[in-house]
Design a protein around this motif. Structure first.
Motif, mmCIF file in Angstrom:
data_model
loop_
_atom_site.group_PDB
_atom_site.id
_atom_site.type_symbol
_atom_site.label_atom_id
_atom_site.label_comp_id
_atom_site.label_asym_id
_atom_site.label_seq_id
_atom_site.Cartn_x
_atom_site.Cartn_y
_atom_site.Cartn_z
ATOM 1 N N THR A 222 0.798 -1.230 0.000
ATOM 2 C CA THR A 222 0.000 0.000 0.000
ATOM 3 C C THR A 222 0.830 1.278 0.000
ATOM 4 O O THR A 222 0.282 2.358 -0.283
ATOM 5 C CB THR A 222 -0.933 0.031 1.223
ATOM 6 N N LEU A 238 -5.228 -5.510 -2.231
ATOM 7 C CA LEU A 238 -6.601 -5.992 -2.108
ATOM 8 C C LEU A 238 -6.639 -7.493 -1.847
ATOM 9 O O LEU A 238 -7.486 -7.973 -1.085
ATOM 10 C CB LEU A 238 -7.380 -5.651 -3.379
ATOM 11 N N ARG A 239 -5.727 -8.224 -2.453
ATOM 12 C CA ARG A 239 -5.670 -9.668 -2.234
ATOM 13 C C ARG A 239 -5.318 -9.987 -0.787
ATOM 14 O O ARG A 239 -5.745 -11.011 -0.239
ATOM 15 C CB ARG A 239 -4.654 -10.295 -3.193
ATOM 16 N N THR A 241 -6.236 -8.232 1.802
ATOM 17 C CA THR A 241 -7.260 -7.693 2.701
ATOM 18 C C THR A 241 -8.380 -8.710 2.896
ATOM 19 O O THR A 241 -8.978 -9.202 1.935
ATOM 20 C CB THR A 241 -7.837 -6.389 2.135
ATOM 21 N N ASP A 242 -8.686 -9.000 4.152
ATOM 22 C CA ASP A 242 -9.762 -9.935 4.476
ATOM 23 C C ASP A 242 -11.113 -9.276 4.182
ATOM 24 O O ASP A 242 -11.396 -8.174 4.678
ATOM 25 C CB ASP A 242 -9.665 -10.322 5.961
ATOM 26 N N PRO A 243 -11.972 -9.911 3.395
ATOM 27 C CA PRO A 243 -13.259 -9.289 3.050
ATOM 28 C C PRO A 243 -14.328 -9.440 4.129
ATOM 29 O O PRO A 243 -15.446 -8.953 3.954
ATOM 30 C CB PRO A 243 -13.668 -10.058 1.789
ATOM 31 N N ARG A 248 -12.547 -4.408 2.290
ATOM 32 C CA ARG A 248 -12.070 -4.555 0.915
ATOM 33 C C ARG A 248 -13.082 -3.986 -0.075
ATOM 34 O O ARG A 248 -12.703 -3.362 -1.085
ATOM 35 C CB ARG A 248 -11.779 -6.014 0.596
ATOM 36 N N THR A 252 -12.353 -0.929 -2.846
ATOM 37 C CA THR A 252 -12.660 -1.069 -4.265
ATOM 38 C C THR A 252 -13.583 0.056 -4.735
ATOM 39 O O THR A 252 -13.395 0.626 -5.827
ATOM 40 C CB THR A 252 -13.321 -2.433 -4.526
ATOM 41 N N TRP A 267 -6.310 4.851 2.049
ATOM 42 C CA TRP A 267 -5.792 3.483 2.140
ATOM 43 C C TRP A 267 -4.445 3.304 1.442
ATOM 44 O O TRP A 267 -3.618 2.512 1.886
ATOM 45 C CB TRP A 267 -6.791 2.512 1.491
ATOM 46 N N LYS A 342 -4.177 -12.988 5.455
ATOM 47 C CA LYS A 342 -4.996 -11.823 5.122
ATOM 48 C C LYS A 342 -5.148 -10.937 6.355
ATOM 49 O O LYS A 342 -5.295 -11.428 7.473
ATOM 50 C CB LYS A 342 -6.375 -12.245 4.604
#
Length: 402
Positions: A222, A238-239, A241-243, A248, A252, A267, A342
């Motif tokens: 980041t 983004l990959r 980051t835990d959704p 996340r 986006t 971010w 994550k």
């Protein structure tokens, strides 16, 4: 009285009387006599024999000469050997266990200086370069001198802001961090030092080590990834980051439609390469990472890092240098059942020093003065002061230095 002697008889001619020996005996006698004469006659030595004789003669003469030279003549004579081989001055001094005093005065300081330079280059290449080229007197902090010596990793909240030099150096494309405390900071990911892992909450030391590595990877993705910095899509971040908590999805959405209330720079650190150019490839980093037990057997990892970037304007790569200082606080949390690969973001904050105001395009804008965008307003703050937590969001403020 007279004495009378009888005269001797005349000699007898041998050839006059015939010999009683046969001819064959005489011939054999003649042959033997001739052979005896030939064997007893002196012989001329061969060429090889002459060479061997001469070598032996020289060796004998050399031995006698060395024996005479070895005899004491008041003082002991030194063995003579060709100068510059084993008997040169340095070799003789080593044999005697002696060294010339002038050599000691020169050799020892030179070795110490060489070791110090190599250590400085290995730990802080940019600091060494600035020191050698005469840019090492920029401002330092209460933890270091003003010679560009690298700071040790930060392990606790600093007690004072870095001091300000009376006449700090001005940054240039060749020395973008001159005049800044960041000159003594680590380069890039080397400034993100992981704490020693230990069991915490319901996580083992091995699990804690995994989440610490993931946290560092997220910070790099980041704030330091070259493609992401140039405004590229932050796929790696983004990959990581835990959704699970919707963060996340928020990231986006901010990237897709940036606005004053949905700013992706909260971010990610991003700039528009059509307007600005990052000087070199070094970003200076300083801060710390800690972890502790949280509720329900979880582990919370807290990070507080400052990043310093140096820019020129895209159309003027050899012109004025402006520095941008970004400070970010980030809290992430893991449970025993969480994916250690994550990050689950639970709190975050960001502060920008040296950035223009009023932009809603999803990029940070290093401030050069007179460039598009609103000039910073409000009370001046020191972006290098890490003694306090981040201030609450407010107006776009000015900075006392960059």
């Amino acid at each position: 009285m007279w004495h009378m002697t009888t005269a001797p008889p005349p000699p007898r001619e041998e050839d006059d009387e015939p010999s009683d020996l046969p001819d064959t005996v005489w011939e054999e006698f003649a042959r033997d006599t001739a052979a005896k004469i030939r064997s007893d006659a002196p012989k001329e030595p061969s060429a090889r024999a002459r060479m061997v004789t001469e070598r032996l003669r020289r060796e004998d003469a050399d031995a006698q000469e060395r024996a005479r030279a070895a005899k004491p003549r008041g003082r002991r004579q030194k063995r003579q050997e060709p100068e510059g081989w084993r008997t040169g001055p340095a070799w003789r001094e080593m044999q005697r266990g002696e060294r010339g005093p002038w050599r000691d005065r020169i050799r020892t300081p030179a070795i110490v200086a060489a070791v110090a330079v190599l250590a400085l280059i290995a730990v802080n290449p940019s600091g060494a370069r600035s020191l050698v080229l005469g840019h090492g007197h920029s401002s330092g902090s209460d933890e270091t001198s003003s010679t560009g010596t690298p700071l040790p990793p930060e392990t606790a909240t600093p007690t004072a802001a870095p001091t300000v030099a009376a006449e700090p150096d001005a940054p240039t494309p060749s020395h973008p961090f001159a005049g800044s405390p960041a000159l003594q900071w680590a380069d890039g990911a080397a400034g993100i030092v992981l704490p020693h892992p230990a069991p915490a909450g319901d996580l083992t030391a091995k699990q804690v080590a995994a989440v610490l590595r993931t946290t560092k990877a997220f910070l790099v993705a980041t704030n330091l990834d070259p493609e992401e910095l140039r405004g590229g899509y932050p796929t790696a971040a983004l990959r990581l980051t835990d959704p699970v908590n919707g963060v996340r999805a928020m990231m986006t959405a901010d990237l897709r439609s940036p606005s004053a209330k949905a700013d992706p720079t909260v971010w990610f650190t991003r700039y528009n390469p059509a307007h600005f150019r990052l000087v070199g490839s070094v970003v200076k980093v300083r801060g710390r990472m800690t972890f502790a037990r949280a509720d329900h057997g979880a582990v919370r990892v807290r990070t507080d890092y400052s990043y310093v970037y140096a820019f020129t304007q895209a159309g003027d790569p050899h012109g004025t240098v402006a520095r941008l200082i970004v400070r970010r606080e980030l809290d992430t949390q893991w449970y025993p059942h969480s994916d250690p690969g994550k990050v689950q973001i639970v709190a975050q904050g960001a502060e920008f020093g040296g950035s223009g105001c009023g932009f809603v395009d999803g990029y940070l804008h290093p401030y050069f003065g007179g460039t598009p965008g609103a000039a910073p307003t409000g009370p001046a703050t020191d972006p290098y002061d890490r003694t306090k937590s981040l201030a609450k969001a407010g107006s776009c403020g000015t900075v006392s230095r960059t």
